[in-house]
Design a protein around this motif. Structure first.
Motif, short mmCIF file in Angstrom:
data_model
loop_
_atom_site.label_atom_id
_atom_site.label_comp_id
_atom_site.label_asym_id
_atom_site.label_seq_id
_atom_site.Cartn_x
_atom_site.Cartn_y
_atom_site.Cartn_z
N LYS A 58 0.87 -1.34 -0.05
CA LYS A 58 -0.01 0.05 -0.07
C LYS A 58 0.78 1.16 0.11
CE LYS A 58 -3.66 -0.18 -0.42
NZ LYS A 58 -5.01 -0.38 0.51
N MET A 59 1.99 1.24 0.52
CA MET A 59 2.93 2.41 0.57
C MET A 59 3.33 2.57 -0.82
SD MET A 59 5.27 2.20 3.99
CE MET A 59 5.60 4.19 4.03
N GLY A 60 3.76 1.44 -1.50
CA GLY A 60 4.13 1.57 -2.85
C GLY A 60 3.20 2.35 -3.77
N LEU A 61 2.06 1.64 -3.61
CA LEU A 61 0.74 2.03 -4.33
C LEU A 61 0.59 3.66 -4.02
CD1 LEU A 61 -1.91 -0.84 -3.95
CD2 LEU A 61 -0.65 -0.21 -5.94
N PHE A 62 0.56 3.86 -2.83
CA PHE A 62 0.42 5.40 -2.70
C PHE A 62 1.49 6.29 -3.35
CE2 PHE A 62 -3.02 4.79 0.93
CZ PHE A 62 -3.99 5.70 0.03
N LEU A 63 2.64 5.75 -3.39
CA LEU A 63 3.92 6.69 -3.69
C LEU A 63 3.53 6.53 -5.31
CD1 LEU A 63 6.93 5.57 -1.70
CD2 LEU A 63 5.26 7.55 -1.47
N VAL A 64 3.20 5.71 -5.88
CA VAL A 64 3.23 5.64 -7.40
C VAL A 64 2.04 6.19 -7.69
CG1 VAL A 64 2.75 4.06 -9.54
CG2 VAL A 64 4.22 3.26 -7.59
N ALA A 65 0.86 6.09 -7.00
CA ALA A 65 -0.39 6.90 -7.39
C ALA A 65 -0.30 8.55 -7.17
CB ALA A 65 -1.63 6.35 -6.54
N GLY A 66 0.43 8.73 -6.16
CA GLY A 66 0.75 10.31 -5.70
C GLY A 66 1.49 10.98 -6.95
N ALA A 67 2.75 10.13 -7.34
CA ALA A 67 3.22 10.88 -8.46
C ALA A 67 2.85 10.98 -9.71
CB ALA A 67 4.84 9.93 -8.43
N LEU A 68 1.90 10.01 -10.08
CA LEU A 68 1.35 9.79 -11.37
C LEU A 68 0.39 10.91 -11.21
CD1 LEU A 68 1.12 5.94 -12.23
CD2 LEU A 68 2.85 7.74 -13.03
N ALA A 69 -0.47 11.15 -10.18
CA ALA A 69 -1.39 12.12 -10.28
C ALA A 69 -1.19 13.43 -10.38
CB ALA A 69 -2.32 11.75 -8.82
N GLU A 70 0.14 13.51 -9.69
CA GLU A 70 0.71 15.01 -9.81
C GLU A 70 1.21 15.13 -11.18
OE1 GLU A 70 4.01 16.73 -6.98
OE2 GLU A 70 2.49 15.87 -5.70
N ASP A 71 1.65 14.42 -11.72
CA ASP A 71 2.04 14.43 -13.26
C ASP A 71 0.84 14.61 -14.07
OD1 ASP A 71 4.41 13.77 -12.66
OD2 ASP A 71 4.69 11.79 -13.56
N ARG A 72 -0.20 13.98 -13.74
CA ARG A 72 -1.41 14.20 -14.64
C ARG A 72 -2.15 15.67 -14.09
NH1 ARG A 72 -2.44 13.33 -19.82
NH2 ARG A 72 -2.09 11.26 -20.29
#
Lengths: 488, 246, 111
Positions: free
Chosen positions: A332-346
């Motif tokens: 879940k930490m990994g998912l949040f880190l990836v999702a946060g980075a991608l959501a910020e890119d978009r």
């Protein structure tokens, strides 16, 4: 090493950071990093040195008079979980916030100290005090940065629910004090047998309701999706990865020590609400359009999965639950880190806007797929291993409905993770606007993926699996806890 | 409207049944005597800690770790509220009261400060202690704000000074605890760690308890005052100008 | 007699919970929290009561009440005050954004 250092070290860092900021402003960032390393090492050393049971009492009093701190395998395991999760989240916050928000780092270290305190303490009232430090720091970390009004509103909601939970916890403590006049968990566990059943039901009810509210279990989970999705990426990762587990730890500790021999109904309640959270969490996650809310509802469901293991009231169930805690933390930490980075890119958290990201950041999306597959419970990844053990544990005790709920949850979660992944892989004409490099996040995600793969292999390594099952034994065995705390 | 009434009835029924359940769980012991740790505390506080206020002895010695945590809760809140209201300059929101009140307040301030310090340093002899005394210290700054106008206090005592006081109070508490650990008597040990105690009931008794009271007093006094100023910072400017000087 | 104290404490706790459940104003919610806290504290103090005993101060005349439940409320009051202070700070922030403290009109995170 003396267990108290694991509590005092992060708290002292929290007190020192303002002074460093005022007198040596340039060194704030460096000192935060160094002290995080020190705190992490100290907690890990405390966990490992106390693996076979160490207890100390503050001020040199006997356990009955003072406050005992105690490490055994269960608390050692959760201490290691905190010592892994906090530095990862700190590194991610350092990357996205920089060194300037020093008050945030103060709160960060205070919550770390409080988490270690909850895990180590052997005293009921002391546990409440540390719960409050941890909760206050968590409310405030959710609302960072204070410009974002959603975060402020989410943390207000979190505060109201958390304080109601704390009041129930306190009332349970007051009842148990009224009935026994003791606070030390070891002594209390002996005296619970002499308490009349009606009072015992009030004590159990209040304590369990308080911990359910704090851990975000199904009927009282309303704060969790808001708080976990409105916070910043690193804070969401910390909340889902570590802070929720602390309430689960307290639930395991208190339910087995106080109610295991005398009142088994507590475990039926835990099992029932765990099943409810699994069903409700997965169904709600399936409906979400916002990627962070989806992950947050998935946390509700995973907490339910862990609680099913606890509710089995067996050593095997607790071992599986602890193992699932670790798997959930890494994934879940990994998912949040990836999702946060991608959501910020978009610049959007909407799943339908997330197309074309495979071409943009292939490694992040691949890591997301790994974590998602692991958490959904597809063999041979780590989430499957722990869910399999949980299934074995619950069917062994004759609980069929919770086992079916876990299986159904696997199907539903595969469906919603596939929905996200389909968005990631589908082509898109609009180019991604932001391309901020994220070297630290990238390395953290890589580290978490390695951990995720290693955890999948853990049950097959003979030494590791025996260690895992001894964790459950130490949770269930109240007599050995008493021997360590009371020094027999 | 109908749904709201329904909601209320449900809430009332829930609360009543909860209350009934708790009422049934009460235990009233027939034997009115102390038992367990409480009996020990009442019998042995004087010889164990040298304090004459048993509650203070429990708070700062037997269960000092709770107090450490409790002071940390305030520290966390203060830090957080300051973070919530950061990056706003203190604007003048009031000009204070009339010169008579200002002069009268000026005469009272030393007495309030003495009162607050006495509550802090005599916490181990009489009811009182660091939290209560610290709160009285913080009222002084609140009074400053009401009577002299909102900018007065911030111009005299800068927020940084308060932060230094607060953090050093917290560190002092931790240092006393670690001193006991270094002496081999356990965290927050009192007489065992070499803190000497004078005759019971005198000012210099109780070993480390007065020291811890001072630490908590620093932390709470500076903390509550920071809390108040963080919240008052966001008030708007008054429309009218300063009152004419008399 | 002690039943009256316990009963009051439980009643206050339940009144606080009722306030929290039914009121739609954020300030009243926080007041409900404070009332709940008051109930718990009263319960704790009541659990230490011993008939015809003095305060736990040396030199002691006669018996003393249980000093331990006096320390818990001292700790819990401070904790409750911190929670309330934080809640009020959040209400200030929310009011600055929405201009209201009515829960029904603050729907930022619903749905």
């Amino acid at each position: 090493m003396n267990p108290v250092l694991a509590v005092v070290a992060p708290l002292s860092v929290g007190f020192l950071v303002p002074l460093v900021h005022i007198f040596k402003k340039r060194h704030t960032g460096m000192s935060v990093i160094i002290s995080a390393g020190i705190c992490s090492v100290v907690s890990a050393v405390v966990a490992l040195s106390g693996w076979d049971g160490v207890a100390v009492t503050m001020g040199g009093w006997t356990p009955e008079l003072g406050i005992s701190l105690m490490v055994d395998r269960l608390s050692g395991a959760f201490l290691l979980l905190a010592a892994t999760g906090f530095p990862i989240s700190l590194a991610c916050s350092m990357e996205s916030f920089g060194y300037s928000p020093w008050r945030f780092y103060v709160l960060f270290f205070l919550s770390w100290g409080a988490v270690n305190g909850i895990i180590l303490t052997g005293d009921l009232f002391n546990m409440f005090v540390f719960f409050e430090i941890f909760s206050v720091a968590a409310y405030l970390m959710v609302s960072y940065p204070p410009r974002s009004w959603q975060a402020v509103e989410a943390s207000f909601k979190y505060l109201i629910f958390g304080t109601v939970g704390a009041m129930f916890l306190l009332l349970g403590i007051a009842y148990s004090f009224m009935a026994t006049g003791q606070l030390n968990l070891g002594i209390l566990s002996q005296m619970m047998a002499s308490v009349p059943p009606v009072t015992l039901s009030v004590i159990g009810g209040c304590l369990v309701v308080g911990l359910f509210v704090k851990s975000g279990t199904a009927p009282t989970h309303f704060w969790l999706p808001d708080a976990h999705s409105s916070a910043q990426t690193s804070v969401s990762a910390l909340l889902s990865g570590v802070l929720v587990k602390v309430s689960v730890y307290a639930l395991i500790r208190l339910s087995f020590l106080l109610f295991f021999p005398v009142m088994r109904e507590v475990f039926s309640v835990i099992l029932f609400l765990g099943t409810l959270s699994v069903i409700l969490g997965h169904l709600m996650a399936f409906q979400q359009e916002d990627i962070k809310r989806l992950l947050a509802y998935s946390t509700v469901a995973q907490i339910g999965t862990i609680l099913i293991g606890v509710g089995c009231a067996s050593s095997f169930g607790v071992s599986a639950a602890v193992y699932h805690c670790f798997n959930h933390m890494t994934a879940k930490m990994g998912l949040f880190l990836v999702a946060g980075a991608l959501a910020e890119d978009r610049a959007s958290r909407d799943i339908s806007h997330m197309s074309g990201l495979w071409a943009h950041r292939p490694l992040f999306v691949a890591a997301f797929a790994l974590f998602a597959v692991s958490l959904a419970g597809i063999p041979p990844f780590s989430g499957f291993m722990s869910k399999w053990l949980l299934l074995l544990a619950s069917t062994k005790e004759g609980h069929i409905v919770p086992a079916l709920a876990i299986v159904a949850g696997t199907v539903v979660s595969s469906a919603y993770y596939l929905k996200v992944l389909r968005a990631f892989f589908s082509p898109s004409e609009t180019p991604v606007p932001h391309r901020r490099p994220r070297p630290v996040s990238g390395r953290l995600v890589a580290l978490l993926s390695v951990l995720c793969v290693l955890l999948a292999a853990a049950p097959f390594i003979p030494g590791a699996s025996s260690v895992l099952f001894s964790v459950g034994d130490s949770a269930v065995d109240g007599a050995s806890y008493r021997d360590v705390v009371l020094g027999k | 409207m109908r749904a709201q009434v329904f909601h209320r009835w449900i809430g009332a029924a829930l609360c009543l049944s909860l209350g009934w359940w708790m009422w049934r769980g009460l235990i009233v012991s027939a034997d009115p005597s102390l038992f367990g740790p409480a009996a020990y505390y009442v019998a042995n506080t004087a010889s164990d800690t040298g304090a004459s206020n048993i509650v203070a002895a429990i708070l700062f010695d037997y269960r000092g770790f709770d107090t450490f945590g409790e002071a940390t809760v305030i520290y966390t809140t203060v830090c957080g509220v300051a973070m919530l209201f950061a990056k706003r300059r203190l604007r003048r929101s009031s000009w204070g009261l009339s010169p008579i009140v200002k002069r009268g307040m000026g005469m009272m301030v030393p007495f309030i400060l003495v009162y607050a310090s006495s509550i802090v340093i005599m916490g181990h002899i009489t009811p009182g202690g660091g939290f209560q005394g610290g709160a009285v210290f913080a009222t002084v700054t609140v009074l400053f704000c009401v009577i002299y106008g909102s900018k007065f206090e911030a111009s005299r005592i800068s927020p940084k000074v308060k932060e230094v006081i607060e953090s050093s109070g917290a560190l002092l508490f931790a240092a006393v605890g670690l001193w006991g650990l270094a002496e081999g008597a356990g965290f927050l040990a009192n007489l065992d760690a070499g803190f000497s105690s004078g005759p019971i009931g005198s000012l210099f008794s109780g070993g480390a308890i007065p020291l811890l009271n001072i630490a908590v007093g620093m932390k709470v006094g500076a903390g509550l005052s920071t809390l108040f100023y963080s919240m008052i910072k966001i008030l708007e400017d008054p429309a009218e100008g300063p009152p004419p000087e008399v | 007699m002690i039943h009256v104290s316990y009963g009051c404490a439980i009643a206050i706790f339940c009144i606080g919970l009722y306030t929290l459940i039914t009121k739609r104003n954020l300030f009243k919610t926080v007041i409900g929290l404070s009332i709940m806290e008051g109930g718990v504290l009263l319960f704790m103090v009541a659990s230490g009561f011993i008939p015809e005993a003095g305060p736990p101060l040396l030199p002691m005349v006669g018996g003393s009440v249980n000093p331990l439940p006096h320390t818990f409320p001292l700790t819990a009051i401070v904790i409750g005050a911190s929670d309330v202070a934080l809640a009020l700070a959040y209400i200030i922030k929310i009011h600055r954004h929405y201009g209201t403290v009515d829960v029904d009109k603050i729907r930022g995170l619903r749905g």
